[in-house]
Design a protein around this motif. Sequence first.
Motif, PDB file in Angstrom:
ATOM      1  N   ILE A  87      38.817  45.499  38.761  1.00  0.00           N
ATOM      2  CA  ILE A  87      37.998  45.885  39.849  1.00  0.00           C
ATOM      3  C   ILE A  87      36.606  45.107  39.722  1.00  0.00           C
ATOM      4  O   ILE A  87      36.601  44.918  41.054  1.00  0.00           O
ATOM      5  N   VAL A  88      35.982  45.101  38.966  1.00  0.00           N
ATOM      6  CA  VAL A  88      34.743  44.343  39.054  1.00  0.00           C
ATOM      7  C   VAL A  88      34.875  43.028  39.441  1.00  0.00           C
ATOM      8  O   VAL A  88      34.164  42.446  40.229  1.00  0.00           O
ATOM      9  N   ALA A  89      35.938  42.173  39.047  1.00  0.00           N
ATOM     10  CA  ALA A  89      36.203  41.007  39.520  1.00  0.00           C
ATOM     11  C   ALA A  89      36.198  40.815  41.134  1.00  0.00           C
ATOM     12  O   ALA A  89      35.887  40.156  41.636  1.00  0.00           O
ATOM     13  N   ALA A  90      37.261  41.855  41.455  1.00  0.00           N
ATOM     14  CA  ALA A  90      37.381  41.865  42.805  1.00  0.00           C
ATOM     15  C   ALA A  90      36.131  42.212  43.756  1.00  0.00           C
ATOM     16  O   ALA A  90      35.718  41.638  44.850  1.00  0.00           O
ATOM     17  N   LEU A  91      35.058  43.115  43.166  1.00  0.00           N
ATOM     18  CA  LEU A  91      34.144  43.365  43.661  1.00  0.00           C
ATOM     19  C   LEU A  91      33.206  42.210  43.655  1.00  0.00           C
ATOM     20  O   LEU A  91      32.263  41.881  44.626  1.00  0.00           O
TER      21      LEU A  91
END
Length: 133
Positions: free
Chosen positions: A89-93
């Motif tokens: 999720i962090v990578a996508a953000l």
Amino acid sequence: METVRLAAVNATQDELWKLRQSVSLYYRDVAENKSHDDSAYNFHTIIAEMSRNKYFKYLLDIMIFEEQKMEERMDKLVTKERGVQHDDIVAALELRDADLAQQRMGAHIDTMLSDVKHQIEQIQALAKEDSVR
């Protein structure tokens, strides 16, 4: 799901760093066999704050409160490792990819719901066994 989409658009670099730190704390808690509830809640709280929508934050606070009440009635909440999903999720953000962030958050929520459903089924099975004895 709109929360994570807004977070992808609105997050500052400092907030993304803070989110990464929360994932690191989650991994540390898991590695040290400590409760990782606070670090998991913190992860979701940071995303809600990044959305810049105070109502999403209020709703999350209510959901966390209700989850904590439910967990108090369980001996032990069985959950799967969620850290990898948090990383994803962090990578996508960090990519500012709202669609990907939404997709990954959806998978994460599905995992959490599945874990809770499984726990409830186990409790019901044990209660049924006890009533037969």
